[in-house]
Design a protein around this motif. Sequence first.
Motif, PDB file in Angstrom:
ATOM      1  N   HIS A   1      41.936  33.037  30.881  1.00 54.60           N
ATOM      2  CA  HIS A   1      43.065  32.936  31.618  1.00 54.60           C
ATOM      3  C   HIS A   1      43.720  34.407  31.846  1.00 54.60           C
ATOM      4  N   ASP A   2      43.673  35.263  30.838  1.00 53.11           N
ATOM      5  CA  ASP A   2      43.876  36.625  30.842  1.00 53.11           C
ATOM      6  C   ASP A   2      43.268  37.686  31.701  1.00 53.11           C
ATOM      7  N   SER A   3      41.918  37.383  31.893  1.00 55.27           N
ATOM      8  CA  SER A   3      41.121  38.289  32.551  1.00 55.27           C
ATOM      9  C   SER A   3      41.448  38.846  34.215  1.00 55.27           C
ATOM     10  N   PRO A   4      42.198  38.108  34.885  1.00 55.53           N
ATOM     11  CA  PRO A   4      42.431  38.506  36.154  1.00 55.53           C
ATOM     12  C   PRO A   4      43.654  40.064  36.032  1.00 55.53           C
ATOM     13  N   GLY A   5      44.004  39.967  34.837  1.00 51.49           N
ATOM     14  CA  GLY A   5      44.770  41.253  34.589  1.00 51.49           C
ATOM     15  C   GLY A   5      43.831  42.462  34.056  1.00 51.49           C
ATOM     16  N   ASP A   6      42.731  42.311  34.022  1.00 58.09           N
ATOM     17  CA  ASP A   6      41.768  43.285  33.316  1.00 58.09           C
ATOM     18  C   ASP A   6      40.888  43.845  34.503  1.00 58.09           C
ATOM     19  N   PRO A   7      41.156  45.274  35.068  1.00 60.76           N
ATOM     20  CA  PRO A   7      40.389  45.555  35.997  1.00 60.76           C
ATOM     21  C   PRO A   7      38.753  45.734  35.541  1.00 60.76           C
TER      22      PRO A   7
ATOM     23  N   GLY B   1      23.976  37.159  44.769  1.00 63.81           N
ATOM     24  CA  GLY B   1      24.439  36.827  46.051  1.00 63.81           C
ATOM     25  C   GLY B   1      25.700  36.203  46.370  1.00 63.81           C
ATOM     26  N   TRP B   2      26.363  36.124  45.446  1.00 64.25           N
ATOM     27  CA  TRP B   2      27.639  35.393  45.856  1.00 64.25           C
ATOM     28  C   TRP B   2      28.767  36.331  46.484  1.00 64.25           C
ATOM     29  N   PRO B   3      29.139  35.829  47.886  1.00 61.44           N
ATOM     30  CA  PRO B   3      29.815  36.993  48.738  1.00 61.44           C
ATOM     31  C   PRO B   3      31.576  37.149  48.172  1.00 61.44           C
ATOM     32  N   TYR B   4      31.802  36.692  47.250  1.00 63.87           N
ATOM     33  CA  TYR B   4      33.128  36.647  46.959  1.00 63.87           C
ATOM     34  C   TYR B   4      33.591  36.865  45.703  1.00 63.87           C
ATOM     35  N   LEU B   5      34.732  37.507  45.147  1.00 63.46           N
ATOM     36  CA  LEU B   5      35.195  37.497  43.815  1.00 63.46           C
ATOM     37  C   LEU B   5      36.775  37.442  44.065  1.00 63.46           C
ATOM     38  N   LEU B   6      37.296  36.370  43.386  1.00 62.05           N
ATOM     39  CA  LEU B   6      38.607  35.972  43.479  1.00 62.05           C
ATOM     40  C   LEU B   6      39.442  36.623  42.192  1.00 62.05           C
ATOM     41  N   ILE B   7      40.298  37.220  42.273  1.00 59.34           N
ATOM     42  CA  ILE B   7      41.126  38.076  41.315  1.00 59.34           C
ATOM     43  C   ILE B   7      42.510  37.263  41.543  1.00 59.34           C
ATOM     44  N   ASP B   8      42.638  36.350  40.329  1.00 62.96           N
ATOM     45  CA  ASP B   8      43.849  35.300  40.251  1.00 62.96           C
ATOM     46  C   ASP B   8      44.862  36.005  39.887  1.00 62.96           C
ATOM     47  N   GLU B   9      45.945  35.159  39.385  1.00 61.27           N
ATOM     48  CA  GLU B   9      47.184  35.626  38.906  1.00 61.27           C
ATOM     49  C   GLU B   9      47.135  36.726  37.805  1.00 61.27           C
ATOM     50  N   GLY B  10      47.672  37.674  37.731  1.00 62.36           N
ATOM     51  CA  GLY B  10      47.869  38.741  36.881  1.00 62.36           C
ATOM     52  C   GLY B  10      47.180  40.296  37.254  1.00 62.36           C
ATOM     53  N   TRP B  11      46.910  40.126  38.381  1.00 55.79           N
ATOM     54  CA  TRP B  11      46.224  41.370  39.415  1.00 55.79           C
ATOM     55  C   TRP B  11      47.503  42.592  39.339  1.00 55.79           C
ATOM     56  N   ASP B  12      47.192  43.789  39.618  1.00 57.52           N
ATOM     57  CA  ASP B  12      48.136  44.759  39.728  1.00 57.52           C
ATOM     58  C   ASP B  12      48.000  45.699  40.924  1.00 57.52           C
ATOM     59  N   ALA B  13      48.761  45.995  41.571  1.00 56.66           N
ATOM     60  CA  ALA B  13      48.555  46.800  42.696  1.00 56.66           C
ATOM     61  C   ALA B  13      48.007  48.159  42.281  1.00 56.66           C
ATOM     62  N   SER B  14      48.129  48.686  41.234  1.00 55.53           N
ATOM     63  CA  SER B  14      47.742  49.938  40.827  1.00 55.53           C
ATOM     64  C   SER B  14      46.502  50.053  40.767  1.00 55.53           C
ATOM     65  N   TRP B  15      45.745  48.921  40.399  1.00 53.12           N
ATOM     66  CA  TRP B  15      44.297  49.122  40.291  1.00 53.12           C
ATOM     67  C   TRP B  15      43.419  48.327  41.246  1.00 53.12           C
ATOM     68  N   VAL B  16      44.216  47.131  42.068  1.00 52.13           N
ATOM     69  CA  VAL B  16      43.370  46.516  42.977  1.00 52.13           C
ATOM     70  C   VAL B  16      42.547  47.067  43.796  1.00 52.13           C
ATOM     71  N   PRO B  17      43.034  48.167  44.655  1.00 52.18           N
ATOM     72  CA  PRO B  17      42.081  48.970  45.645  1.00 52.18           C
ATOM     73  C   PRO B  17      40.865  49.379  44.956  1.00 52.18           C
TER      74      PRO B  17
END
Length: 872
Positions: free
Chosen positions: A290-296, A310-326
Amino acid sequence: MRRGALALVVACAATLVGTMPADAADRWTVSLTGAVTAAVARTGDGGLTFAATRGATTVLAPAPLGVRTKTADLTRDLRFLRRTDRIVDEHYAMTTGKQLRRHARAAETTLAFEGAGGTRLDVVVRAAADGVAYRYVLPGTGPVTITGEASSFTPPATAPAWLLPYSPNYENVRVETTASTAKAGDYGFPSLFDTGDGTYTLLTESDVDGRYSGARLTHIAGTTDYAIKLADASVTATGPFATPWRVAITGDLSTVTASTLVDDLAPPSKLADTSWIRPGKVAWSWLSEHDSPGDPVRQKQYADFAARNGWPYLLIDEGWDASWVPDVVRYARARGVEVILWFRWTTLDTAAERAKWLPLVKSWGAAGIKVDFMDSDTQARFRFYDDIAAATAQQRLMINFHGATIPRGLQRTWPHVMSFEAVRGAEQFKTRAATNTMFPFTRNVVGSMDYTPTAFVVSDRDTTDAHEVATFFVYESGWQHGADKPENYEARPEALRTLDQLPTVWDETRLLSGRPGQEAVFAKRSGERWFVGGIEAGPAKTVDAPLDFLGHGRWLADTLRDGPAGLLREKSAVSAGGRLSVPVAKNGGFVTVLCPAWPGRTTCDEEIRQVPATSLSVTPETAEATAGTTVEVKATFRLPAGAPLLDVELGPAAPAGWTVTGRPVFRPVLFAGQPVSGTWRFTAAAAAAPGTTDLPIAATYRFRGRSVHVEDATSVFVPPPVPVGTAQVSALPFLASSNGWGPVERDQSNGDTAEGDGRPLTIGGTVYAHGLGTNAPSSVTVWLGGACTAFSAVTGVDDEVTEEASVGFRVLGDDGRVLAETPVLRPGDGAHPLTADVTGVRRLTLQVTDGGDGKDSDHGDWADAQLTCAAP
């Protein structure tokens, strides 16, 4: 159907076939092939009823029709005017679903009536091979308010039924009952009934948008009446006006599960170009961690897993931060993995919020978003669906609706909609085998279903590992979110091997055997390969599946199933007309991949296409600029080893408020060891926004049919004006901010998740006019530029907290140097003054920690936070 489209349909019908009088019994039938027939009849009081038959079987007995508006009762005293008939024949393509290429064909009849006072009501009825549907049209112009419908369905009293007790998120446990013995109350769509003689009838609706509200069925105990109940007490629209379709899919279970009637009834695609829309498998961490979406760092590990498989996507769920997402987006894309970002819907529910966030996440390189917690079927919420679908399409962002309503044809109208939740998914319950086998015959019939399958992490579930793998196949979702962590998949390499081979969209889908609550076995085709798989609820058995859908010749069959000591893989040879026999464990499942047995072919597996490792260096890494100044950026892209890359282009992208000079560098072929380099000059406009901005350089190339994007950037800082005199921190621009719950609030407490929803800052009974309201863990950074000497604030837990809470406050200078901090504070501790010497500090950061026991209720206030700075 929009106003213009409505006028076109009516006009075409009249032109094509003219009109016919009613028959002597005031009864009108509509049928395409004769197998499924809809019947509308007029009652003695001038009301209307709707019924449906399949062959000689009455699947829906006559039940009321009609609507009530603020100005007219159109449920009685209706005078027949005319009948108009036409054939609807459409070919269309989908980006998602059980069948990508569709052919919709139906007989359509429009029955025109006039009510008291001359108010018009048209009843439009369609009959197709897989079901019937009707809707109301109010041809008049001007505003109209509908206060309710008389619409109802009446299945046979003894019909077994699989019903969903209604909740706005459609996540209750589906129950097995009968039409007449079901408890009184509301039931959500779709609702399935065994209407006799091998015929099943699925009730739902189609073409719901912001012109109306969503509906549900409401049942009176002891009856067989299932009436339409709208989510709103009234619905207001502008005429001419068409309601959503009331839909009854009917046939054997093979017909019901293969039906595309809900999409067939929906408006055509609004997008001329769908080349950017790409379904696929998604690595997703929230359920298992549950806490991993906040861990870049952890999200990069999920990106690596997706790239390896070969999975084309990663979903970053609740907890992401704009400072590290890019940074994580760039990391993932360089490995051939695109990123999806989670949003709470209230963050995007206004035009201003969408204008802020959607272009921003697009500029980061995100491929799409997941929007959560809509939890409503009201007209207002459907207007949000309209708005967010249009806004994401404009940005070429795909979208997944979680905490959402069911699909009602939206994936045809907006092909970038990849999935909806609206199901009691893998995260919610452990005793699930029986319920799992209901979904293919109910919820998943009407559109993509984001169940988030294959969760080995749920250790006390009643399903086997093979059952979990098979849900990934049996359930259709344009984006299929694998619910477990990489380590759990890699600990089951045979399961992962099968998951890696599974598509998420299909050319054909066929039910081979099953019954809700017991079994669901499907065959699905993607290209030349067929896949057969199923899930079971009950004792161990052998599934014996017919293979008459295969082409001529011999076929390889590669089956994953439960064995005595774990997952087991078996290979065999089969042929068309033969049968596939698979032993299945209690509450088990299986997946078989089939491919033509060419000479020398030993596997049906297709190659996992991993992109090569490349490097992109950008200099300088960081820079500082003022408005109007120029930053020179150099970049070099290399392929260290491996097969050559095609159509390599290296070039810049100017962020908002900047211009760039210099052309991209292009190489039609790039061999290993060859560099591609360039230099570009970025110039900040006079109105360039202060703060940190990335100046990106990207290399794009093609590799084995895939387009790959590799990006790096110079991080440039444009300083805002320095504070002067006595400055309130809440009045300064934030260079960066993060918060444990909702946004950091200025001059009010944290409140809830929306911006500006706090209360006056209050600590120990004292109200403060200025300051910051936060929820730990939080961080706010402001620019001092060395112009200030002192910081002061009154800290503490806001009085709005009535539960246990604990927070700590820290003041940080440049390079994270701690300038001052408090002990852990709790409710009742009152105000704690905090001061710090900030002489020479350029960036000041205010942090609130959670006291080491989690963030719940940790509302920490920086009351009267102010700076003493040089005089203006």
